[in-house]
Scaffold this motif. Structure first.
Motif, PDB file in Angstrom:
ATOM      1  N   LEU A 271       5.640   6.061  -8.087  1.00 50.78           N
ATOM      2  CA  LEU A 271       6.209   5.005  -8.938  1.00 50.78           C
ATOM      3  C   LEU A 271       5.178   4.629 -10.003  1.00 50.78           C
TER       4      LEU A 271
ATOM      5  N   LEU B 136       2.150   1.878  -3.357  1.00 51.33           N
ATOM      6  CA  LEU B 136       1.125   2.343  -4.300  1.00 51.33           C
ATOM      7  C   LEU B 136       0.866   3.841  -4.174  1.00 51.33           C
ATOM      8  N   VAL B 137       1.131   4.391  -3.012  1.00 57.69           N
ATOM      9  CA  VAL B 137       0.886   5.825  -2.837  1.00 57.69           C
ATOM     10  C   VAL B 137       2.051   6.652  -3.399  1.00 57.69           C
ATOM     11  N   THR B 138       3.191   6.048  -3.599  1.00 54.11           N
ATOM     12  CA  THR B 138       4.308   6.792  -4.190  1.00 54.11           C
ATOM     13  C   THR B 138       4.022   7.014  -5.687  1.00 54.11           C
TER      14      THR B 138
ATOM     15  N   GLU C 297       0.834  -1.206   0.000  1.00 50.85           N
ATOM     16  CA  GLU C 297       0.000   0.000   0.000  1.00 50.85           C
ATOM     17  C   GLU C 297       0.870   1.258   0.000  1.00 50.85           C
ATOM     18  N   ARG C 298       1.895   1.219   0.829  1.00 48.80           N
ATOM     19  CA  ARG C 298       2.806   2.364   0.901  1.00 48.80           C
ATOM     20  C   ARG C 298       3.429   2.634  -0.473  1.00 48.80           C
TER      21      ARG C 298
END
Ligand SMILES: Nc1ncnc2c1ncn2[C@@H]1O[C@H](COP(=O)(O)OP(=O)(O)OP(=O)(O)O)[C@@H](O)[C@H]1O
Ligand SMILES: [Mg+2]
Lengths: 245, 324
Positions: A90, A86-88, A83-84
């Motif tokens: 990238l 996915l928020v970047t 999840e972490r």
């Protein structure tokens, strides 16, 4: 600023780092197919056994490895680190490609090892063809890795579901491509199924490329099949990331 | 900085978030407060592009969370409820790759990682496997990861859950310092009422996926609960007579005690005591009870908040929000 390539590198090196810090497991898994090869090759008829079999083994180990792409993910979905990520910012395909490459690259090291071991026993290969073959194989396996990633997203908290589907699909995929045993002598229905299996074309392409027959229709079919699987995998993976709760 | 209209999320038949209209200005520090399952995390997950809303819209840092996800992601930081750091990784590696994900050069990522490691007290554990860290150490590492790119807008989902009081205070300080230094806009969720109270100038109470109150802690308390003054007397008859003396305050009597709900109690008490003395039935004891956000929540939702804490919380947290 970042690009798809730098993003992929970020993901890839993140994934690979724990492996490099603890290389024992990877070394162990690299030796496995050599054992397999040693036991299997003598059973194959004909002098060309290695010519036929070595590309198959390389495809097989890459196939198994990339189909595991989602398995590390299962845990990271549970803990929250996926999840972490996915928020970047990238790029989503970079998440898929980077993770798949982490499985694929060690297998290429293994391919080199297999080839090195087999050359003294009479295995002959064309370097340019083999390198092109690995690119085609990597393309296919990125697609497969992305599909494995998609499966992990879909299975989410049910680990058994991931493994059940993965195991159920991987063996037919392998057997119906003539990786370990030739398909030509099989019954008609089997050959028909093999024709629908993209991996069949990739395996054929690998054999002809390793042999040095580069500009053949087998190569073209292999490239097309690998690209199609890669496109499908990336499409499905990006879509699943966008939709998953 | 944040602007939502009718933001809604359904999971099958669960209305996790049910029509939230929210505006957060740059530089604000907002706390979302609500019991388990209120929809806090789901709200943050929509605002951080993790899940698409079922309906409604949200603009975050100037961009739409559905159509301009990348633009949003570039501008925000998110510290989720789980562990951001991969368990098989080492803390410092994760910090650096997180920095790389936001486009920092290797050198910048390394420098910032080093600084965060020091300021969050992780120097001794940053080079160990994350799985070997204690819960509190892991949480601080997560927070460091959310800060690596110094985002203009930071979301924190229960940042201090699992930390001991000292580390909680430490973290609060860190967040406040970050804000003072970079004017970061901060949205956090918390179960700790005192945390919402002391840190946020704006508290949004969420219940069943809806906003039930949105104001500063002081005004929420004044408006919804008010102060209570409890006066004790030596005998019931005196208490009864005192009640008529103070009739203007509409006191409630229970035996020898009067309870008055009012605002600005500390300023009123001396006058009341004078009146009672003058009327010949002075109070024997007096207590002023200032409301907590607990009381506000109880008043707003009709449901109790009880002291103690949710299952995963340390037993000594006395002021946590729990649905009974
Ligand atoms: N992925 C999901 N699938 C189905 N239901 C979900 C999902 N995520 C959340 N929910 C449900 O939505 C509701 C709101 O959940 P949410 O996690 O937003 O609550 P919360 O306020 O963050 O609670 P907590 O304080 O426990 O973290 C709950 O009823 C929860 O069960
Ligand atoms: Mg939550």
């Amino acid at each position: 600023m970042t690009t798809l390539i730098t993003d992929t590198r970020t993901v890839f090196s993140r994934e690979l780092r724990p492996v490099l810090r603890d290389p024992f497991t990877i070394i162990f898994s690299m030796v496995q197919p050599l054992v397999f090869l040693a036991l299997f090759a003598p059973l194959l008829p004909g002098a060309d056994a290695l010519q036929w079999f070595v590309p198959g083994i390389i495809v097989m180990s890459c196939l198994f490895a990339s189909s595991m792409t989602g398995s590390n993910l299962l845990f990271e979905i549970q803990t929250g680190s996926h999840e972490r990520m996915l928020v970047t910012p990238l790029r989503r395909p970079a998440l898929l490609i980077g993770r798949a490459l982490k499985e694929i690259v060690p297998m290429f090291a293994q391919a080199a090892l297999i080839v090195a071991v087999c050359v003294p026993f009479g295995f002959r290969f064309n370097l340019a063809g083999a390198l092109l073959g690995l690119v085609v194989l990597a393309t296919f396996c990125i697609g497969l890795g992305a599909l494995s990633y998609t499966l992990a997203l879909a299975a989410k908290n049910q680990e058994w579901l991931f493994w059940t589907v993965q195991q159920t699909l991987i063996f037919p995929l392998l057997l119906l491509a003539g990786v370990l045993l030739p398909i030509e002598n099989g019954p008609g229905w089997l050959r028909a199924l093999a024709k629908g299996n993209p991996l069949s074309y990739v395996v054929d392409a690998e054999r002809s490329l390793f042999n040095g027959d580069i500009w053949t229709s087998a190569t073209v079919s292999g490239v097309v099949a690998a690209a199609a699987v890669a496109a499908l995998g990336l499409w499905a993976g990006v879509r699943a990331m966008r939709r998953s709760d | 900085m944040i602007e939502t209209r009718g933001l809604t999320k359904h999971f099958k038949d669960v209305r996790a978030v049910d029509g939230i209209d929210l505006t957060v200005a740059p530089g604000e520090l907002v706390a979302l407060l609500g019991p388990n399952g209120a929809g806090k995390s789901t709200t943050l997950r929509m605002l951080t592009t993790l899940i698409p809303p079922s309906s409604g819209t949200a603009r975050v840092a100037g961009f739409d969370v559905v159509r301009q996800q990348r633009e949003v992601r570039l501008r925000i930081g998110y510290i989720g409820q789980g562990n951001g750091a991969g368990h098989s990784q080492r803390g410092r590696d994760e910090l650096i790759s997180q920095g790389r994900a936001y486009g920092l050069s290797v050198r910048d990522a390394r420098t910032r990682a080093g600084r965060l490691v020091d300021s969050l007290g992780l120097a001794e554990v940053a080079d160990r496997r994350v799985s070997s860290l204690s819960g509190g150490q892991r949480r601080r590492l997560d927070i460091a990861m959310g800060l690596i790119h110094a985002p203009e807008l930071l979301f924190l989902d229960e940042p201090s859950t699992g930390l001991d009081p000292q580390n909680r205070a430490n973290l609060q300080e860190h967040i406040l310092a970050l804000r003072a230094e970079h004017e970061t806009t901060i949205v956090l969720t918390t179960h700790y009422l005192d945390e919402a109270d002391s840190m946020a100038e704006r508290v949004i109470v969420i219940d069943h996926g809806r906003i039930v109150a949105d104001d500063s802690p002081a005004r929420l308390k004044a408006e919804h609960v008010g102060d209570r003054i409890v006066l004790g007397f030596d005998a019931e008859t005196e208490a009864a007579r005192a009640a008529s003396t103070l009739a203007a305050y509409d006191p409630g009597r229970e035996g020898t005690r009067l309870t008055i709900t009012t605002q600005g109690a500390p300023r009123r008490v001396p006058g009341m005591l004078d009146d009672l003395r003058a009327a010949g039935h002075p109070a024997a004891e007096v207590e002023v009870i200032r409301p907590t956000l607990d009381d506000v929540f109880l008043k707003l939702t009709g449901r109790s908040l009880r002291e103690g804490g949710a299952a995963q919380e340390p037993a000594n947290s006395t002021d946590e929000l729990v649905e009974v």
